[in-house]
Enzyme design. Structure first.
Site, PDB file in Angstrom:
ATOM      1  CG  HIS A 123      -1.279  -7.037  -1.499  1.00 56.70           C
ATOM      2  ND1 HIS A 123      -0.312  -6.121  -1.172  1.00 56.70           N
ATOM      3  CD2 HIS A 123      -2.304  -6.790  -0.641  1.00 56.70           C
ATOM      4  CE1 HIS A 123      -0.725  -5.351  -0.183  1.00 56.70           C
ATOM      5  NE2 HIS A 123      -1.936  -5.736   0.171  1.00 56.70           N
TER       6      HIS A 123
ATOM      7  NE  ARG B 233      -0.481   1.162   4.523  1.00 61.36           N
ATOM      8  CZ  ARG B 233      -0.839   0.565   5.649  1.00 61.36           C
ATOM      9  NH1 ARG B 233      -0.647   1.187   6.802  1.00 61.36           N
ATOM     10  NH2 ARG B 233      -1.399  -0.642   5.643  1.00 61.36           N
TER      11      ARG B 233
ATOM     12  CG  ASP C 284      -2.842   0.447  -2.946  1.00 58.79           C
ATOM     13  OD1 ASP C 284      -3.716  -0.213  -3.547  1.00 58.79           O
ATOM     14  OD2 ASP C 284      -2.719   0.418  -1.706  1.00 58.79           O
ATOM     15  CG  HIS C 285      -1.477  -3.285  -3.555  1.00 53.22           C
ATOM     16  ND1 HIS C 285      -2.500  -4.165  -3.281  1.00 53.22           N
ATOM     17  CD2 HIS C 285      -1.371  -2.493  -2.455  1.00 53.22           C
ATOM     18  CE1 HIS C 285      -2.985  -3.928  -2.077  1.00 53.22           C
ATOM     19  NE2 HIS C 285      -2.320  -2.903  -1.545  1.00 53.22           N
TER      20      HIS C 285
ATOM     21  CG  ASN D 205       2.437  -1.238   3.841  1.00 52.96           C
ATOM     22  OD1 ASN D 205       2.370  -0.374   2.973  1.00 52.96           O
ATOM     23  ND2 ASN D 205       1.651  -2.303   3.840  1.00 52.96           N
TER      24      ASN D 205
ATOM     25  CB  THR E 174      -0.949  -0.002   1.212  1.00 48.21           C
ATOM     26  OG1 THR E 174      -1.847  -1.098   1.076  1.00 48.21           O
ATOM     27  CG2 THR E 174      -1.736   1.291   1.299  1.00 48.21           C
TER      28      THR E 174
ATOM     29  CG  ASP F   7      -5.539  -3.663   1.367  1.00 44.43           C
ATOM     30  OD1 ASP F   7      -4.859  -4.319   0.566  1.00 44.43           O
ATOM     31  OD2 ASP F   7      -5.201  -3.475   2.552  1.00 44.43           O
TER      32      ASP F   7
END
Length: 562
Positions: free
Chosen positions: A493, A174, A348-349, A111, A90, A303
């Site tokens: 992930h 974040r 973000d992913h 992270n 993230t 997420d």
């Protein structure tokens, strides 16, 4: 905890009209024909849906009826969008979106990471000199943008237009801080039993920093006092995905509501975040003051649901369809901005489902990493080098070489253990690549214009940050994930494989004409594209490049390097 009600009723669409930075020619707000070129927008909105893989977006694309359908049908859609780097998490992914650089240059490899000079864990946005506005040391503790080494689009905008307003809002700190940047006017995220909070720097007032969200926080407290949050089926068709699975010896019942229901692992989290975004639009008059403003919205529920319940069950089905509906209301709100808004949506992913279900659904390579792998390698290293403590400890998507208190081993022992560890890891069949961070950093930056062509080693190179990335950067074979625990994380992930790297990238504005682009686009291309559109110059050298948005008068990029 906090809970979201249905957002405001749907508002009528209006065509985009002109508004720009003070340095650009001012134009009166008036309707324009659908085929005419548009002026630069008065508001730039960046939507980052945490863990929205291209696979997940495409899976539900035919079922969308709200905002995601509007974006998919009317937007400029890159069906091959990429987070180009290898450690797909993230904080790292968010750091690429508005900086235009890879994590190796944003300084955010993960992270969190272990500082091997102190043995302590460092959060990606740690700022110990700050405090949290709600007066408690919760979430990830004191935070701020200090760890982000790159400047952002919002920073570039504020440098040339100080009266422009830049805000970020999210379910996670974040998400909000990376989008608000260093010079943002506010970065807000949700915290339990309070509402939206933010960070307070020395000399600042918590009351002043919270002022833009004080009203919505008060309304939330009143709402939640009267009604506890709930999650029931909104779409009966999602029931067909219910099932029962055994994960780590525990039974997982995939249903709605989950047995361990919490607000921040439900669609309510995004609905509330979007309600907060509307609050900022209104009370800060974003896009309505004769200058270009920015709003970053990071939506965290996909997420949280993906980690807790997987991506192929009724929980994610509900999330996708409710997010679609909530975004529809939000886009209608943006369509009322007199000077026009431009929206970019990305992630973000990506992510994948938990391997127990994936294996049954036709992916036999899906599985869990052997729990004995790390003990086996550590035991071999201890025996060879006569060590009393495990020399390898997990950190930031890889491994650090440390002593018993997680401080770096002295040289030459560190280098000797590191080299032996790489050899042992490489011999493990579940490990696709193990490589020294320092070795990667001696290699030139790979050209990433075609992210599909990057080797595994090159992907990890784009994530490598001196002093923050682990000593050994490691990737497991495709389909493998770490151990899972029901009630916590069962899927994840972070890998360099495309199911974690591929994300949607969509540009949209009211009255946009739909367009599909099949050639790869990268999240690092978003910031230079938007910068060109609103007429600001990046403060730093960028890894990304401007992409044409020809429906805008300023949408054609200047000549690019091949």
């Amino acid at each position: 905890m906090i809970f979201s009600r249905i957002l405001a009723p749907t508002l009528a669409l209006v065509l985009l009209a002109g508004a720009a930075l003070p340095a650009m020619a001012q134009q009166a707000a008036q309707p324009v024909a659908a085929t005419a070129q548009r002026a630069a927008p008065a508001l730039v909105v960046t939507l980052v849906v945490d863990q929205l893989s291209a696979n997940l977006f495409n899976q539900y694309r035919g079922q969308f009826t709200g905002g995601l359908k509007t974006l998919a049908d009317q937007g400029m859609v890159s069906i091959n969008g990429y987070q180009t780097h290898g450690v797909t998490v993230t904080c790292a992914g968010h750091s690429t979106v508005l900086t235009g650089v890879h994590p190796t240059h944003s300084g955010i490899p993960a992270n969190d990471w272990i500082d091997t000079t102190t043995g302590k864990e460092t959060y990606c946005l740690a700022a110990p000199q700050n405090t949290l506005a709600h007066g408690k040391n919760t979430d990830n503790g004191p935070v701020g943008p200090d760890q982000l080494k790159a400047t952002t689009l919002g920073d570039w905008l504020k440098s040339v237009s100080p009266t422009s307003r830049v805000f970020g809002i999210s379910g996670k700190d974040r998400g909000a801080i990376n989008l608000a940047g260093h010079k943002g006017d506010g970065a807000y995220w949700l915290t339990a039993d309070f509402g939206f909070t933010t960070y307070v720097e020395p000399g600042q007032s918590a009351e002043a920093k919270l002022a833009p969200v004080t009203a919505i926080n008060a309304r939330m407290i009143d709402r939640f006092t009267r009604a506890a949050p709930t999650w029931t089926y909104s779409h009966e068709a999602c029931r067909r995905l219910e099932g029962q699975w055994v994960i780590g010896g525990q039974t997982f019942n995939s249903t709605v509501p989950p047995s361990n229901f919490t607000l921040d692992s439900s669609p309510l989290l995004d609905e509330l975040t979007l309600e907060g975004a509307v609050e900022l639009l209104d009370n800060q008059q974003l896009g309505r003051r004769g200058v270009t403003d920015m709003l970053g919205v990071s939506l965290s529920a996909t997420d949280r649901i993906g980690h807790g319940y997987g991506t192929q069950g009724p929980e994610m089905c509900e999330q996708m369809l409710r997010l679609d509906a909530a975004l529809g209301v939000f886009l209608d709100k943006l369509s009322t901005i007199p000077g026009g808004a431009v929206v970019v949506l990305t992630a973000d992913h990506g992510g994948s489902d938990f391997p127990e279900r994936s294996a049954v659904e036709g992916y036999p390579a899906a599985g869990r990493v052997d729990r004995g792998l790390m003990p086996r390698v550590n035991d071999a290293l201890k025996a060879r080098f006569n060590l009393t403590a495990n020399p390898l400890v997990s950190s930031a998507g890889g491994l650090i070489v440390v002593d018993g208190v997680r401080k770096s081993l002295a040289e030459p022992l560190r280098s000797e253990v590191l080299a032996a560890a790489v050899d042992l890891l490489t011999a493990e069949p579940q490990v696709a690549l193990a490589v020294s961070r320092d070795e990667l950093l001696t290699e030139p930056m790979p050209a990433s214009d075609n992210p599909e062509a990057l080797s595994l080693r090159q992907r990890l190179r784009l994530s490598a940050v001196a002093g923050r990335s682990p000593d050994i950067m490691r990737s497991y074979q495709p389909g493998l994930t770490g151990s899972g625990r029901v009630g916590a994380t069962i899927s994840s992930h972070g890998s360099p494989w495309d199911y974690d790297r591929r994300v949607p990238i969509i540009f949209w504005w009211p009255g946009a004409e739909g367009q599909e682009r099949f050639l790869p686009m990268r999240t690092i291309d978003i910031a230079p594209t938007l910068a060109h559109l609103i007429g600001v110059k990046p403060a730093d050298a960028l890894d990304g490049r401007c992409m044409d948005l020809p429906q805008f008068a300023a949408g054609r990029c200047e000549a690019q390097k091949p």
